[in-house]
Write an enzyme that holds these catalytic residues in place. Sequence first.
Site, PDB file in Angstrom:
ATOM      1  CE  LYS A   1      -3.156  -2.466   2.665  1.00  0.00           C
ATOM      2  NZ  LYS A   1      -3.822  -2.552   4.098  1.00  0.00           N
ATOM      3  N   GLY A   2       2.196   1.686   0.240  1.00  0.00           N
ATOM      4  CA  GLY A   2       3.043   2.155   0.779  1.00  0.00           C
ATOM      5  C   GLY A   2       3.454   3.288  -0.336  1.00  0.00           C
TER       6      GLY A   2
ATOM      7  NE  ARG B   1      -0.609   1.977   4.651  1.00  0.00           N
ATOM      8  CZ  ARG B   1       0.053   1.081   4.358  1.00  0.00           C
ATOM      9  NH1 ARG B   1       1.162   1.929   3.598  1.00  0.00           N
ATOM     10  NH2 ARG B   1       0.162  -0.039   4.775  1.00  0.00           N
TER      11      ARG B   1
ATOM     12  CB  VAL C   1      10.898   7.480   7.232  1.00  0.00           C
ATOM     13  CG1 VAL C   1      11.949   8.028   7.690  1.00  0.00           C
ATOM     14  CG2 VAL C   1      10.751   6.447   6.033  1.00  0.00           C
TER      15      VAL C   1
ATOM     16  CG  ASP D   1       2.620   0.610   7.191  1.00  0.00           C
ATOM     17  OD1 ASP D   1       3.571   0.206   6.478  1.00  0.00           O
ATOM     18  OD2 ASP D   1       2.077  -0.370   7.922  1.00  0.00           O
TER      19      ASP D   1
ATOM     20  CG  ASP E   1      15.050  -0.988   4.707  1.00  0.00           C
ATOM     21  OD1 ASP E   1      15.711  -0.184   4.622  1.00  0.00           O
ATOM     22  OD2 ASP E   1      14.134  -1.927   5.280  1.00  0.00           O
TER      23      ASP E   1
HETATM   24  P1  IMP Z   1      12.749  -3.992   1.365  1.00  0.00           P
HETATM   25  O1  IMP Z   1      12.259  -5.253   0.517  1.00  0.00           O
HETATM   26  O2  IMP Z   1      13.659  -4.277   2.397  1.00  0.00           O
HETATM   27  O3  IMP Z   1      13.758  -3.666   0.654  1.00  0.00           O
HETATM   28  O4  IMP Z   1      11.283  -3.457   2.032  1.00  0.00           O
HETATM   29  C1  IMP Z   1      10.916  -2.503   0.714  1.00  0.00           C
HETATM   30  C2  IMP Z   1       9.449  -2.048   1.773  1.00  0.00           C
HETATM   31  O5  IMP Z   1       9.492  -2.497   3.327  1.00  0.00           O
HETATM   32  C3  IMP Z   1       9.113  -0.864   1.742  1.00  0.00           C
HETATM   33  O6  IMP Z   1       8.038  -0.788   0.122  1.00  0.00           O
HETATM   34  C4  IMP Z   1       8.303  -0.948   2.293  1.00  0.00           C
HETATM   35  O7  IMP Z   1       7.219  -1.301   2.634  1.00  0.00           O
HETATM   36  C5  IMP Z   1       8.964  -0.937   3.941  1.00  0.00           C
HETATM   37  N1  IMP Z   1       9.777  -0.557   4.791  1.00  0.00           N
HETATM   38  C6  IMP Z   1      11.317  -0.026   4.504  1.00  0.00           C
HETATM   39  N2  IMP Z   1      11.708   0.487   4.984  1.00  0.00           N
HETATM   40  C7  IMP Z   1      10.695   1.231   5.882  1.00  0.00           C
HETATM   41  C8  IMP Z   1      10.342   2.151   6.462  1.00  0.00           C
HETATM   42  O8  IMP Z   1      11.323   2.950   7.469  1.00  0.00           O
HETATM   43  N3  IMP Z   1       9.206   2.648   6.898  1.00  0.00           N
HETATM   44  C9  IMP Z   1       8.312   2.154   6.196  1.00  0.00           C
HETATM   45  N4  IMP Z   1       8.403   1.401   5.709  1.00  0.00           N
HETATM   46  C10 IMP Z   1       9.088   0.379   5.753  1.00  0.00           C
HETATM   47 MG    MG Z   2       5.326  -1.157   4.303  1.00  0.00          MG
END
Ligand code: IMP
Ligand code: MG
Length: 183
Positions: free
Chosen positions: A42-43, A164, A152, A158, A102
């Site tokens: 949803k982000g 959100r 964040v 979220d 991330d």
């Molecule tokens: P990744 O697979 O670790 O790159 O994570 C990506 C997803 O993790 C993003 O689309 C977000 O939904 C969530 N995410 C990563 N860091 C944050 C943060 O600091 N705040 C909120 N959601 C996060």
């Molecule tokens: Mg998320």
Amino acid sequence: MRADIQEILLDEEALEKRVSELGAKISEEYDGMNPILIGILKGSGIFLSDLMRKITIPMEIDFLKASSYGSSAQSSGVVQLENDLSVDVRGRTIILVEDIVDTGNTLKYLLERFASLGAVEVKVCSLLNKAGRREQNVVADYIGFEIPDAFVVGYGLDFAQKYRNLPYIGILKKEIYQYRPKK
Ligand code: IMP
Ligand code: MG
């Protein structure tokens, strides 16, 4: 909700300005290509809806839902596809729209998936990038802002489904969650 925020990292004005710049860049670089912007729910919902209104060329949208977080502030590393696309991406030009990259686990999974579905070109537009926490060797082609290793929320992002709706992006106070920065 404001009381749960330690610091505002990006205010409404900064977000608007940068989203406009990204929209202009995409409009220029994708002219004549009719790209599909694919929002990762949803982000990225708020970001995509603002971004698409700054794009001046013909384009389409679709959404999918992927998650790697569950309800904690740490990525589980296992990506789950909860809702899939409704369009055929074969032969299409795709721009994946993410809220934040991330660890890179989500992106790696989705890039491999779209390549196997026959998309011609898949690029990534992420509002935020936390380069310091990468576990996979993936990069976003368009990045709104580089941010430090902090958790964040706001503008679509979220913590346990909340925050959100904040119009800015802020660092969540540590006492609200359990988050261990990468050593
Ligand atoms: P990744 O697979 O670790 O790159 O994570 C990506 C997803 O993790 C993003 O689309 C977000 O939904 C969530 N995410 C990563 N860091 C944050 C943060 O600091 N705040 C909120 N959601 C996060
Ligand atoms: Mg998320």
